[in-house]
Design an enzyme around this catalytic site. Structure first.
Site, PDB file in Angstrom:
ATOM      1  N   GLY B 148      26.418 -11.599  10.487  1.00 35.83           N
ATOM      2  CA  GLY B 148      25.111 -11.079  10.920  1.00 35.83           C
ATOM      3  C   GLY B 148      24.972  -9.724  11.133  1.00 35.83           C
ATOM      4  O   GLY B 148      26.411  -9.081  11.134  1.00 35.83           O
ATOM      5  N   CYS B 149      24.080  -9.183  11.427  1.00 34.90           N
ATOM      6  CA  CYS B 149      23.790  -7.810  11.465  1.00 34.90           C
ATOM      7  C   CYS B 149      24.277  -7.210  12.712  1.00 34.90           C
ATOM      8  O   CYS B 149      25.202  -6.126  12.873  1.00 34.90           O
ATOM      9  CB  CYS B 149      22.133  -7.405  11.404  1.00 34.90           C
ATOM     10  SG  CYS B 149      21.300  -8.284  12.370  1.00 34.90           S
ATOM     11  N   TYR B 150      24.039  -7.854  13.775  1.00 34.14           N
ATOM     12  CA  TYR B 150      24.592  -7.366  14.944  1.00 34.14           C
ATOM     13  C   TYR B 150      26.154  -7.414  15.089  1.00 34.14           C
ATOM     14  O   TYR B 150      26.862  -6.370  15.245  1.00 34.14           O
ATOM     15  CB  TYR B 150      24.166  -7.945  16.210  1.00 34.14           C
ATOM     16  CG  TYR B 150      22.621  -7.645  16.932  1.00 34.14           C
ATOM     17  CD1 TYR B 150      22.361  -6.520  17.160  1.00 34.14           C
ATOM     18  CD2 TYR B 150      21.571  -8.659  16.780  1.00 34.14           C
ATOM     19  CE1 TYR B 150      20.988  -6.111  17.536  1.00 34.14           C
ATOM     20  CE2 TYR B 150      20.276  -8.742  17.240  1.00 34.14           C
ATOM     21  CZ  TYR B 150      20.131  -7.174  17.912  1.00 34.14           C
ATOM     22  OH  TYR B 150      18.848  -6.956  18.112  1.00 34.14           O
ATOM     23  N   THR B 152      28.225  -7.134  12.558  1.00 32.50           N
ATOM     24  CA  THR B 152      29.066  -6.405  11.794  1.00 32.50           C
ATOM     25  C   THR B 152      29.105  -5.049  12.541  1.00 32.50           C
ATOM     26  O   THR B 152      29.976  -4.235  12.665  1.00 32.50           O
ATOM     27  CB  THR B 152      27.871  -5.990  10.476  1.00 32.50           C
ATOM     28  OG1 THR B 152      28.074  -7.087   9.501  1.00 32.50           O
ATOM     29  CG2 THR B 152      28.564  -4.819   9.746  1.00 32.50           C
TER      30      THR B 152
END
Lengths: 344, 344, 344, 344
Positions: B148-150, B152
Site C-alpha cells: 500500500g502507499c501509506y 511504503t
C-alpha cells in the site's frame, strides 16, 4: 557529447533544463552559473535532482563558457544580449530562453522592454526557435531566440489558418490562461500562495510584451502585418497555458475541412498533437511533456475557436530549447524529449 | 521482451503503469482490460498517452491473459484473488497492486476487508513487494503483493530503527498526509474539487486498512509484534504522501549516529534517498519519481521524528510494481524508472 | 462607540481585522497605519473592502493613537513592545496580535525571538488572550497578548484532559497542518504558488516559536510543567489549521466519558464546538468563522487522538482579537463575530 | 417574518442559501427538503452550520410548502416547473434558482434542456431576477427566475454598452472562467480533485445552455436580437466566475467616456462595483460576497475589454436569490447581504 552550459540556473526554466538535459544521451551539462548560489550544490536548491550528479553553481565565468558547445541563457532580459556576441565569436552556440532576441525589430524591443538593444548584430542573425515554422533556419542558426510561452501556444494555434489566408483581419483574439510558474521564481508578494490560490484574474490587458512577439511572428508567417488582441490571465495552477483563440473565417469551411487543414499541417510534427474535432484539451494532458495539443471548434458557421495547450516550462521554454538544440546539432529532434505527461 | 497485461486499466494506478511501461525497453504492454471501456482507445481516456501507441481496452479474457509473462492487477480488492491462481498455474507471474495479498494472515484480511480470502494457497506463496526489505523473496516470487502507499512510506521510515531494536514499544505514531489520488479515480461526492480543495481533514482515525499491513510488516522486520498509531489525512494535492513518524529511542543516540544508521542501511538502494540530517522533504520533490526521501530529526534527546515522502502513484504503487517486475525478471531494478521528479 | 486603531494594516491579520471590525456595531476604525502605504486607500490594497468606507493608511503617529480606546498591533514581533507602554500610560488598551507579550518569561522570549524584551513591566501585566481559559483576566486586562494560531488550536484541544490530570507526561504530540496565510503576507520565494501548491512539507521540526508558548500555557492550565512535541506542516491551502493531538490516558476512560468531559468543559462557550465522538472536522468547516471545532477519537484503549481545527486568521488571530476586545470593553463576546463559515 | 422554504437543500446553492438566510433578520427558514437526507440534521451534512439552529431535512411535502411565504427551488431543471403553479395558486411566491423559467421561449427551453416545458402559464408570468435591469418587474413578481451564474456576470458587463447601442454586432465574445462549484455537488468522476486540480480546460465550446439565456436577455436589454460567442472554462478553484468580454465600439469613445458610462449606469447599485479604469478584478475579491466587480479596458481604440467577476454561488445564485426575495417583499435590497468578501 555536447558540452552545455546554463547561465542563470536558479529559476524554473533552469531547473527544467536540468531535468531534460541531465538524462539527455548526447549532452553533458558542464557548467551552471549563479552569482547568488555560487558554490552551492544544485540539488540542495532543487531536491528533485538528488541522485543525478553533483553539479554545483559557479559564478559566471566567460572564459569557461567560451569552451562549451552551447550556452542556454535562462536569465531576465538584458543579460543574454551582453554575452551572446562574445560567445558567438568563440564558436559557441547560444540559445536564449529570455526575450533579448525574440523581437527582430530593435525599436520594438526598446519600446516594450524599456532598454535599448545592445547587440544589434547578434539580433540580426538570431533565428526564432519555433521549429514547426522555422526548422531550416534553426538548423543553421548559431543564435536562437527561444519563443515566449504564450507566443508558442498562440502561434501554433493560429498559424495554419493564417498561413492559408483564411482568417479575417480585425477579429483575432487570444484569450490566454497561464499557470503561475510563467511569472518565474521571484520573491513577489503578488505571487505568494494566498494571493493566487483559489482565484483568477486577468493582467496586462492593456498591453503585454508577448503581444508584439505574437503579432510579428504571425505577420511573418502570413506574409502581411496583422494585429490581435491578447489577454493573459493568471490561473491557480503551477504549470500550463491554455490559449483560447478566436477568429472569423474569410470563406466557409466545413468542420472536416478545418480539421483536415490542421491535421495535414502538423502531420509528422513530433510535438504538435491535433486532437479530434471538438475536443477540449486540458493543460494537465501536457504536464511535463514537450507537446502542444490543439483542438478545433466552429460553434457557428465561420466562427472558429482554436484551443491550444502547452506546458509553459516545457514546450513553452526548456523543452523547446532542447528541441532547438537537437536541431542545431543535427540530432533527432525528439532526442531526450520523450516524456509522457504526468496525469493526474 | 516481457509481454505484460494490466487488468483494470481505467484508474490512476492503471494510467501510471502505462506511463512507466510504455517506454520501458524490455516490456510490451500486450493487453489492458476494462469491462466498461472495452473497445475504446486508452488515449481517448487518458490523453497524456496520445502518441504512444494505439492500445485499446479489451474485456477481461482469461485465455488471452494466460499467454502473457506478467499480469498487473490494478483493481479493487477481491478481484486479483479470483484470477491469480489460474494465471500462476499457467506460468504467468502476477503483481497485485490491490490489497488481496498484502496481509499474510487470511483472518486479518477478512476482518479488515470484510470478505473471506478465496485464494489461501496463492496467499501463502505471495511475497511482499518491498524490495528494500524483501529483495531476495521478490526475486524468486511468482506472485507479488505490491505494498500500500501509506505502508511504503511508513515502513521505509521506521524500519531501520526497528530492525536494530532501537525504538520503545508503545509510542510509535505515523501521522500521514496523502494527496487525493490515493483514494482512486471514483465518482464520489466527497472527492470532488469543491469538497477537498483549500481544506484539510483526517479520516479513518479509529481504524484504517493500512494499519494492520504496516504493523504486520514492521513486526516481521523487527522480529516481534508491535502496534502503532496511524492517522491518515486528506490533503488538497493530487499526488504525494508525507509520513511524519514519531518514536522514542531505547537508548541515547547522537544525531550523527542516527543519520549514519539510515545512511548505511540505504546505501546502494537506488530508490531511497536519505537526506541531510534536519532536512524537510517536500512531496513535490518526488512528484512522478520512484523514490522515497527520508529525513531525520531529534528535537529533544531520544525523541526521533522521521519524515518520509513518496509519490503515492509511483513508489507507492505503479513505480514499485515495475521495480518488482524488474526484480522478478532479473532486470536491473532501475530499468525504466529513471524519471526525475517534476518540480515545480 | 469604541474608537479603534490598527498598527500595521497591510498584512493578512490587518485586512482580517478590518473585515470583522468595519461592520462591528460598537466599533469605529479611526486609524490604520502603514509606513509603506501611507496616503493610499485601504480598499486599493484590499479590494474586498470596496464599498465599506474610505479608510486610508496613515503613517504611525503616536499622538493620534493616544486618543483611541484600543489599538491592535498586527505587526512583526518587536514593534508592539516599543509602543504599548506609552499607550497604556495614556489609558489606551492594547491588543497585540504579534508575539511580544505571549511568553511571560522574558528570558524565554529572548531565546526564541532573538532579542531582549524591551518592555518588561508591560509584559508583567499582559494577559494571555484565550478567553476560554483566561476570561476573567482578559476582562480586566489593559494589555492582551493574542495567542498564536497554532497555540490556539493545540491548547483548546489538549487543555480539558490536562486540566484534569488525565494525560501521561512524555507522549504529548501536536502534529499540526497550516495554510500558507499563517506565514504572513511577505515577499518570500518559498511562499510563492509554484513552491507551495500541490505539495506538503514539514518545517521547523527541530524547534518552532510556538512550542514554548504552548508548553507554557498548558503548564499553567495543568498546574505543572510539561513538554510536548510540536511538528508544523505547510499545506497547499490558504487558511486553516488542523491540529492532530496525541496523548496517552493515565487511567481508562470510555469514549463516552471522554466526550462528556469535553462537552461539559466547553458547554456555553460560543466559539468552541465539540463535535460528535469520532468526527473528522475539516478546516473548511471553520473558514472565515471564529470557531474551533474539536473531535475525539480513541483508536485503542488509552490512546487518545484529538482533532482541533480553526481558521488561523480568525480564531487564530483577528477573530480572537475581536473576542478579546469585546471582553475588555464588557460587550457580549459574540458581538460582530457571527459569521457562518464559507463552505464550499 | 418571512417564512421561507428551500426545496433541494443538499447542493451548494442550498447550503449557500442557508448561510445567507439563517442570519437574515426578516426570514425564518421553516422547511428544507431532501428526499435522500430526510430526517437528517442539516448541520450533519454541512458542519459550517453547526450552532445555527437544528434544522432537519424533510421529504418534499406540498401541503407544508403551501403554508409558506416563499419557496426557493435549488433543484435541477425540471423540478420547479412541476411545483411552481400549485404554490402560486396558494399565494406562495417562488424563486427558482434552476433553469426552468429563465428562457421565456418554451421552444428554446425544449431545445436546450431536452424536455418540453410543462408549465407554460407560469413561464409566462415569470420574471428574470436580475434586479439591476428588471427591478420593477421583480418587485411585482410572484415567480422569479434567478439568472444563471455565467449570464449574471456576462450581462452585467455587456449591458451598459449594448443598451446604448454602442457595440458592433458580430464580434461579441464572452470568454468565461468558472470555479468548480458551478458544476454542482455531484458524484462525477470528471469533477474529482485529481481530475480538476492544477489544470485548466474549456468545455461546451460548441454550445452551452447559458448562451441562449445570455443572448435572449441582452437582446431584450438592447431592444434587438444579437448573437455572441460564449466559451466556458473550468478553473481549479472552488468559487468564482471571471468573464472576459470583448466588443468592438460602433463609434470612438475615450477611456474616460467609457468609464463614465458604466459609473453612471451603476451609480446607486448596491451590488455592482465599477472599479477604476484599467483595473484587473480577481475573483477572490468577491468570494462570499453578493457583488459583481467590473473593470474596463481599451487596449486599442475601439476594442473594448470588460472584466466582470462574481462569486457564482452568491451574486451568481443564492445571494441574487435573496436580493430578489428582498425586493419581492419590499425589504431593503441589501438586507442580509452585507458580507465582506473573504480575502485571502
Amino acid at each position: 557529447m555536447i558540452r552545455a552550459g546554463i547561465v542563470g540556473g536558479t529559476g524554473y526554466t533552469g531547473v527544467e533544463l536540468l531535468r531534460l538535459l541531465l538524462p539527455h544521451p548526447e549532452v553533458e551539462v558542464a557548467v551552471i552559473t549563479s552569482r547568488a548560489e555560487a558554490g552551492q550544490r544544485v540539488d540542495a536548491h532543487f531536491p528533485n535532482l538528488r541522485g543525478y550528479g553533483d553539479l554545483c553553481y559557479t559564478p559566471p565565468d566567460l572564459a569557461e563558457l567560451d569552451t562549451l558547445d552551447v550556452v542556454f541563457f535562462a536569465t531576465p532580459h538584458g543579460v543574454a544580449m551582453d554575452h551572446a556576441p562574445g560567445l558567438l565569436a568563440k564558436g559557441v552556440r547560444v540559445i536564449d530562453l529570455g526575450a533579448d532576441f525574440r523581437l527582430a525589430d530593435a525599436g520594438l524591443f526598446a519600446r516594450w522592454y524599456g532598454m535599448a538593444h545592445r547587440a544589434p548584430e547578434a539580433l540580426a542573425e538570431a533565428r526564432y526557435g519555433l521549429p514547426e515554422y522555422y526548422r531550416k533556419q534553426v538548423g543553421e542558426a548559431r543564435l536562437v531566440a527561444n519563443p515566449g510561452c504564450y507566443p508558442t501556444a498562440v502561434i501554433l494555434g493560429f498559424a495554419p489558418l493564417l498561413a492559408e489566408g483564411l482568417l479575417e483581419d480585425g477579429g483575432l483574439i487570444a484569450d490566454c490562461k497561464s499557470g503561475v510558474s510563467g511569472a518565474g521564481r521571484a520573491a513577489r508578494v503578488d505571487l505568494i500562495f494566498p494571493e493566487v490560490a483559489d482565484s483568477v484574474n486577468a493582467y496586462g490587458v492593456s498591453g503585454h510584451r508577448h503581444r508584439p512577439e505574437i503579432e510579428a511572428v504571425l505577420s511573418d508567417i502570413r506574409g502581411s502585418g496583422l494585429e490581435l488582441q491578447f489577454t493573459p490571465h493568471l490561473m491557480p495552477m503551477i504549470r500550463g497555458i491554455h490559449a483560447t483563440l478566436y477568429g472569423q473565417l474569410r470563406r466557409p469551411l466545413s468542420d472536416a475541412a478545418l480539421q483536415d487543414l490542421f491535421a495535414r499541417r502538423y502531420a509528422g510534427e513530433p510535438f504538435v498533437d491535433v486532437m479530434p474535432f471538438g475536443s477540449h484539451p486540458a493543460t494537465r494532458s501536457v504536464r511535463g511533456a514537450n507537446v502542444c495539443r490543439i483542438a478545433l471548434h466552429q460553434p457557428r458557421p465561420g466562427r472558429v475557436v482554436i484551443l491550444s495547450v502547452i506546458d509553459n516550462l516545457v514546450k513553452g521554454a526548456a523543452g523547446q530549447a532542447v528541441q532547438n538544440m537537437n536541431r542545431m546539432f543535427s540530432l533527432p529532434e525528439e532526442m531526450g524529449l520523450a516524456h509522457i505527461a504526468l496525469l493526474p
